[in-house]
Write a protein that holds these residues in place. Structure first.
Motif, short mmCIF file in Angstrom:
data_model
loop_
_atom_site.label_atom_id
_atom_site.label_comp_id
_atom_site.label_asym_id
_atom_site.label_seq_id
_atom_site.Cartn_x
_atom_site.Cartn_y
_atom_site.Cartn_z
N SER A 1 -1.23 13.24 -1.04
CA SER A 1 0.05 12.65 -1.46
C SER A 1 0.07 12.43 -2.97
O SER A 1 -0.92 12.66 -3.66
CB SER A 1 0.30 11.34 -0.71
OG SER A 1 0.57 11.59 0.66
N THR A 2 1.21 11.97 -3.47
CA THR A 2 1.39 11.75 -4.90
C THR A 2 0.28 10.88 -5.48
O THR A 2 -0.05 9.83 -4.93
CB THR A 2 2.75 11.07 -5.16
OG1 THR A 2 3.80 12.01 -4.91
CG2 THR A 2 2.86 10.59 -6.60
N LYS A 3 -0.29 11.32 -6.61
CA LYS A 3 -1.22 10.51 -7.39
C LYS A 3 -0.47 10.02 -8.62
O LYS A 3 0.14 10.81 -9.35
CB LYS A 3 -2.45 11.32 -7.83
CG LYS A 3 -3.17 12.05 -6.71
CD LYS A 3 -3.80 11.10 -5.72
CE LYS A 3 -4.72 11.83 -4.75
NZ LYS A 3 -4.08 12.98 -4.06
N LEU A 4 -0.50 8.73 -8.85
CA LEU A 4 0.20 8.14 -9.99
C LEU A 4 -0.78 8.03 -11.16
O LEU A 4 -1.88 7.51 -11.01
CB LEU A 4 0.76 6.77 -9.62
CG LEU A 4 1.73 6.82 -8.42
CD1 LEU A 4 2.19 5.42 -8.06
CD2 LEU A 4 2.94 7.69 -8.76
N ASP A 5 -0.36 8.49 -12.32
CA ASP A 5 -1.25 8.52 -13.49
C ASP A 5 -1.30 7.17 -14.18
O ASP A 5 -0.30 6.70 -14.76
CB ASP A 5 -0.76 9.58 -14.50
CG ASP A 5 -0.86 10.99 -13.92
OD1 ASP A 5 -1.79 11.22 -13.12
OD2 ASP A 5 -0.01 11.83 -14.26
N ASP A 6 -2.47 6.54 -14.07
CA ASP A 6 -2.76 5.31 -14.81
C ASP A 6 -1.65 4.27 -14.77
O ASP A 6 -1.17 3.79 -15.81
CB ASP A 6 -3.06 5.65 -16.28
CG ASP A 6 -4.26 6.58 -16.40
OD1 ASP A 6 -5.23 6.38 -15.64
OD2 ASP A 6 -4.22 7.50 -17.24
N PRO A 7 -1.22 3.87 -13.58
CA PRO A 7 -0.21 2.80 -13.54
C PRO A 7 -0.84 1.48 -13.98
O PRO A 7 -2.02 1.22 -13.75
CB PRO A 7 0.19 2.76 -12.06
CG PRO A 7 -1.03 3.23 -11.33
CD PRO A 7 -1.66 4.26 -12.23
N ALA A 8 -0.07 0.66 -14.63
CA ALA A 8 -0.56 -0.67 -14.99
C ALA A 8 -0.55 -1.55 -13.75
O ALA A 8 0.20 -1.29 -12.80
CB ALA A 8 0.34 -1.26 -16.07
N PRO A 9 -1.39 -2.61 -13.73
CA PRO A 9 -1.37 -3.52 -12.58
C PRO A 9 0.04 -4.03 -12.32
O PRO A 9 0.73 -4.49 -13.23
CB PRO A 9 -2.30 -4.65 -13.03
CG PRO A 9 -3.24 -4.00 -14.00
CD PRO A 9 -2.41 -2.97 -14.72
N GLY A 10 0.48 -3.91 -11.08
CA GLY A 10 1.82 -4.37 -10.73
C GLY A 10 2.89 -3.33 -10.86
O GLY A 10 4.06 -3.59 -10.54
N ASP A 11 2.54 -2.11 -11.34
CA ASP A 11 3.55 -1.05 -11.44
C ASP A 11 4.10 -0.68 -10.07
O ASP A 11 5.24 -0.25 -9.95
CB ASP A 11 2.97 0.19 -12.12
CG ASP A 11 3.06 0.11 -13.63
OD1 ASP A 11 3.48 -0.95 -14.14
OD2 ASP A 11 2.72 1.10 -14.30
N TYR A 12 3.28 -0.80 -9.06
CA TYR A 12 3.79 -0.72 -7.69
C TYR A 12 3.04 -1.71 -6.82
O TYR A 12 1.93 -2.14 -7.16
CB TYR A 12 3.74 0.70 -7.15
CG TYR A 12 2.38 1.25 -6.73
CD1 TYR A 12 1.86 1.01 -5.46
CD2 TYR A 12 1.66 2.09 -7.59
CE1 TYR A 12 0.65 1.55 -5.06
CE2 TYR A 12 0.45 2.64 -7.20
CZ TYR A 12 -0.05 2.37 -5.93
OH TYR A 12 -1.25 2.92 -5.53
N THR A 13 3.66 -2.11 -5.74
CA THR A 13 3.08 -3.11 -4.85
C THR A 13 3.09 -2.57 -3.42
O THR A 13 3.53 -1.45 -3.16
CB THR A 13 3.88 -4.42 -4.90
OG1 THR A 13 5.19 -4.19 -4.35
CG2 THR A 13 4.00 -4.96 -6.31
N VAL A 14 2.62 -3.40 -2.49
CA VAL A 14 2.62 -3.01 -1.09
C VAL A 14 4.05 -2.77 -0.61
O VAL A 14 4.29 -1.91 0.24
CB VAL A 14 1.92 -4.08 -0.22
CG1 VAL A 14 2.09 -3.79 1.26
CG2 VAL A 14 0.43 -4.15 -0.57
N ALA A 15 5.02 -3.49 -1.17
CA ALA A 15 6.42 -3.27 -0.79
C ALA A 15 6.84 -1.83 -1.07
O ALA A 15 7.58 -1.23 -0.29
CB ALA A 15 7.32 -4.26 -1.53
#
Length: 273
Positions: free
Chosen positions: A99-113
């Protein structure tokens, strides 16, 4: 009546008699549009019974931290599909597997929601109106979010080896050997190193007294298969950041008055959660 351990051992190590009654689709990657307007590629596989029960709703299996869809044992998927006579869907969450790999997201860029939105978008993309969901560990966290924000699509929910909030909020502490496993990165990105890294987690998941030669042999084969398909430890770290950035689900879940039938299963010897 056999114990759960005996049942699981038979399920894992003995060729299931129902296997001829199911077929595994090819792995497929779909681009789903989440409610935030984000496009995410999710790789999924459907295990279909050859004889389908009328009006039987599909079962969607949601894995935990760093786990690929292979984390749901083939025989277990066949068991569900054949016994329930309905589709069983397993998929890679964002940042693992194919599946999609996100490049170096900062903490909180995405959550469980956001991960729950991914799952809900996949359900819609597959054309399912309502489903049964099963979440394991972090997958249970995702189920919490599905119950809060997408429960019109949920007929029932099973939450396994999970909690209503992560340990940074509950104060629960993992055992020393769990912390040691999480603090030990793989020695390389080759298949052998990645498989050895996964074996450290098998040793955490299984209580020492139950770590039989037979189970070790199964774990080694599973670890190699997982590594060959494409393990992504960095993605697991990003998922961990998503978990710690998520709020507790306990209070909002308690306020719900229309929760679909839900069961929570947890072990007394769990050293992780």
């Amino acid at each position: 009546m056999p114990s759960f351990r005996q049942f699981f051992t038979n399920l894992v190590f003995e060729p299931p008699h129902w296997s001829t009654h199911c077929e595994f689709s090819a792995e497929t990657t779909a681009t789903v549009r989440t409610w935030q307007g984000t496009d995410i590629r999710l790789t999924y596989q459907i295990i279909r019974p050859l004889e389908r029960a009328p009006r039987a709703a599909p079962v969607v299996l949601i894995q935990g931290l760093g786990e690929q869809l292979l984390g749901w044992n083939d025989a277990f998927c066949e068991l569900l599909a054949s016994r329930l006579r309905t589709d069983v869907v397993r998929f890679d969450n964002r940042d693992v597997g194919h599946s999609t790999k996100l490049d170096d997201p900062a903490p909180g860029d995405y959550t469980v929601a956001d991960m729950a939105d991914d799952a809900a978008a996949l359900i819609e993309t597959l054309g399912y109106k309502q489903v049964h969901v099963v979440g394991l560990s972090m997958g249970g966290f995702i189920c919490n979010e599905l119950l809060l924000h997408h429960r019109s699509r949920i007929l029932s929910c099973a939450i396994l080896m999970s909690a209503g909030e992560d340990s940074s909020k509950s104060g629960a502490k993992a055992s020393d050997r769990v912390n040691k496993a999480f603090a030990s990165p793989p020695k390389g990105d080759d298949v052998e190193s990645m498989a050895a890294f996964r074996m450290t987690f098998w040793e955490v998941w299984v209580p020492p007294a139950k770590w039989t030669d037979e189970l070790q042999a199964y774990a080694r084969a599973e670890a190699k298969r997982n590594a060959e398909r494409g393990a992504c430890p960095v993605g697991a770290i990003r998922q961990f950041m998503a978990v710690t950035a998520s709020p507790s689900w306990l209070a909002p879940l308690r306020e719900l008055t229309d929760v679909p039938p839900t069961v929570v299963v947890h072990g007394t010897e769990d050293e992780v959660i």
